[in-house]
Structures are given as structure tokens and as C-alpha cells.
Design a protein around this motif. Structure first.
Motif, PDB file in Angstrom:
ATOM      1  N   VAL A  41       0.868  -1.168   0.000  1.00  8.27           N
ATOM      2  CA  VAL A  41       0.000   0.000   0.000  1.00  8.27           C
ATOM      3  C   VAL A  41       0.911   1.226   0.000  1.00  8.27           C
ATOM      4  CG1 VAL A  41      -1.662   1.339   1.347  1.00  8.27           C
ATOM      5  CG2 VAL A  41      -1.859  -1.144   1.265  1.00  8.27           C
ATOM      6  N   TYR A  42       0.655   2.178  -0.882  1.00  5.41           N
ATOM      7  CA  TYR A  42       1.444   3.405  -0.913  1.00  5.41           C
ATOM      8  C   TYR A  42       0.679   4.605  -0.379  1.00  5.41           C
ATOM      9  CZ  TYR A  42       5.651   1.697  -3.063  1.00  5.41           C
ATOM     10  OH  TYR A  42       6.836   1.066  -3.280  1.00  5.41           O
ATOM     11  N   ALA A  43      -0.627   4.598  -0.479  1.00  4.34           N
ATOM     12  CA  ALA A  43      -1.435   5.704   0.040  1.00  4.34           C
ATOM     13  C   ALA A  43      -2.793   5.149   0.432  1.00  4.34           C
ATOM     14  CB  ALA A  43      -1.596   6.795  -1.026  1.00  4.34           C
ATOM     15  N   PHE A  44      -3.370   5.721   1.481  1.00  2.08           N
ATOM     16  CA  PHE A  44      -4.712   5.296   1.885  1.00  2.08           C
ATOM     17  C   PHE A  44      -5.409   6.421   2.628  1.00  2.08           C
ATOM     18  CE2 PHE A  44      -2.012   3.994   5.421  1.00  2.08           C
ATOM     19  CZ  PHE A  44      -2.729   4.431   6.530  1.00  2.08           C
ATOM     20  N   ILE A  79      -9.576   3.017   2.129  1.00  2.00           N
ATOM     21  CA  ILE A  79      -9.475   2.967   0.677  1.00  2.00           C
ATOM     22  C   ILE A  79      -7.981   3.073   0.397  1.00  2.00           C
ATOM     23  CG2 ILE A  79     -10.100   4.046  -1.511  1.00  2.00           C
ATOM     24  CD1 ILE A  79     -12.488   2.838   0.057  1.00  2.00           C
ATOM     25  N   ALA A  80      -7.418   2.024  -0.189  1.00  2.00           N
ATOM     26  CA  ALA A  80      -5.971   1.920  -0.334  1.00  2.00           C
ATOM     27  C   ALA A  80      -5.554   1.878  -1.799  1.00  2.00           C
ATOM     28  CB  ALA A  80      -5.475   0.658   0.385  1.00  2.00           C
ATOM     29  N   GLY A  81      -4.515   2.628  -2.101  1.00  2.71           N
ATOM     30  CA  GLY A  81      -3.907   2.618  -3.427  1.00  2.71           C
ATOM     31  C   GLY A  81      -2.619   1.812  -3.363  1.00  2.71           C
ATOM     32  N   TYR A  82      -2.562   0.754  -4.146  1.00  2.22           N
ATOM     33  CA  TYR A  82      -1.423  -0.162  -4.158  1.00  2.22           C
ATOM     34  C   TYR A  82      -0.486   0.147  -5.305  1.00  2.22           C
ATOM     35  CZ  TYR A  82      -3.413  -3.386  -0.722  1.00  2.22           C
ATOM     36  OH  TYR A  82      -3.881  -3.956   0.428  1.00  2.22           O
ATOM     37  N   LEU A  83       0.746  -0.365  -5.199  1.00  2.00           N
ATOM     38  CA  LEU A  83       1.705  -0.285  -6.286  1.00  2.00           C
ATOM     39  C   LEU A  83       1.072  -0.868  -7.539  1.00  2.00           C
ATOM     40  CD1 LEU A  83       4.595   0.354  -7.187  1.00  2.00           C
ATOM     41  CD2 LEU A  83       5.210  -1.968  -6.535  1.00  2.00           C
ATOM     42  N   CYS A  84       1.256  -0.237  -8.667  1.00  2.00           N
ATOM     43  CA  CYS A  84       0.673  -0.650  -9.949  1.00  2.00           C
ATOM     44  C   CYS A  84      -0.812  -0.275  -9.984  1.00  2.00           C
ATOM     45  CB  CYS A  84       0.901  -2.141 -10.194  1.00  2.00           C
ATOM     46  SG  CYS A  84       1.288  -2.551 -11.894  1.00  2.00           S
TER      47      CYS A  84
END
Length: 171
Positions: free
Chosen positions: A38-41, A53-58
Motif C-alpha cells: 500500500v502506498y497511500a490510503f 481505501i488503499a492505493g497499491y503499487l501498480c
């Protein structure tokens, strides 16, 4: 095996939980994964329940119920969007405009994405291989480029740190 873990930490800091192992379906890779970070949430209520709500690599965009993120267990997140391979989320925030809420996500390769949150509760999970983008809709905000960090200044404005020709500028 590397396993992505999320930990909840209560204040005052007394103990750290062992963490919850998180698995997601990555549509661009066509597989369930435990090793994608996870890079941002952002915390966000989906269907009346608290979620991350999580933004993952790729850039898979995943919803995770907060209630499932306690204890030493394994949780499978729900992938609600694939926002483009070869990309990494940088920062996220939620804002309201004209009575609707939106997620704003800056990333390394595709500018800032504006994502309406009203479909998060009913979004069909991505569970098969896809190419390109899929899932909840988004639009790219062309005027927001090089955004490294962002936050809400007030109900009408966003404050950002932008990389402009090698210099970091506050806008």
C-alpha cells in the motif's frame, strides 16, 4: 513469503498488534497477491461502515473494512478499480463538491485522478485479468501536474506541493 500487513495502533501507545495480512486481487497481474504494498490510503465510510481505501503499487484501488483489520488474521480486500499498470500512488484525500464526495489521488505516471466515491459501495469487485484500466470511473485533472503531496486547505481549496522543473513549489 512476503505478506503485506496492516497494523492498527492505539494512542497512548501501549502495544502494537501483530498486524493483519492483506491479500488483494491485482487485475493487471491476473492474480491474488500478498506482496503488493500500500502506498497511500484514506479512511472512508462505505455503506455506513468505516473502511480504508488503499492505493497499491501498480494502482489497484482497494476497499478494506476497518473491522477486519484487527488481530493476527488474513483479510482479502475488494479491488474496486485498476488505474493503470506501471504506476504508484503518492497521496490521497477526500473532498466534497456540489454535494458529492470525491477521492483525489496523485500518482507517479498518470497525473491526479478524481474518483467519485458514490459507487464504492456497489462497485463490482475486479476478479479477473484486465488490461489497462477498469472498475470505478475516474477522470484525470490536467491542471494538477507533478503533485507530490496534497491536503485540504478548507472546503474550497487544496494545498499541494508540486515538483515543477526540479523545484518543489507550494500551490
Amino acid at each position: 513469503e512476503f505478506a503485506s500487513k496492516l497494523r492498527t495502533i492505539a494512542y497512548p501507545f501501549s502495544a502494537v498488534e501483530p498486524g493483519t495480512s492483506v491479500e488483494i486481487y491485482h487485475g493487471n497481474h491476473g492474480a491474488l497477491e500478498t506482496r503488493s504494498p500500500v502506498y497511500a490510503f484514506v479512511p472512508y465510510n462505505v455503506g455506513g461502515a468505516p473502511h480504508l481505501i488503499a492505493g497499491y503499487l501498480c494502482t489497484p484501488l482497494v476497499k478494506l473494512p476497518m473491522a477486519s483489520l484487527s488481530g493476527n488474521q488474513k483479510v482479502v480486500g475488494t479491488t474496486i478499480a485498476e488505474l493503470g499498470a506501471g504506476n504508484r500512488p503518492i497521496d490521497m484525500l477526500v473532498y466534497k463538491k456540489d454535494g458529492r464526495e470525491f477521492l483525489l489521488m496523485s500518482n507517479t505516471r498518470r497525473g491526479v485522478m478524481k474518483i467519485p466515491t458514490d459507487t464504492f459501495a456497489t462497485a463490482q469487485p475486479i476478479m479477473s485479468r484486465i488490461g489497462g484500466t477498469a472498475g470505478v470511473p475516474f477522470e484525470t485533472i490536467a491542471t494538477m501536474t507533478g503533485i507530490q503531496q496534497m491536503d485540504l486547505l478548507d472546503g474550497q481549496r487544496t494545498l499541494v506541493i508540486a515538483d515543477e522543473n526540479g523545484a518543489k513549489n507550494l500551490r
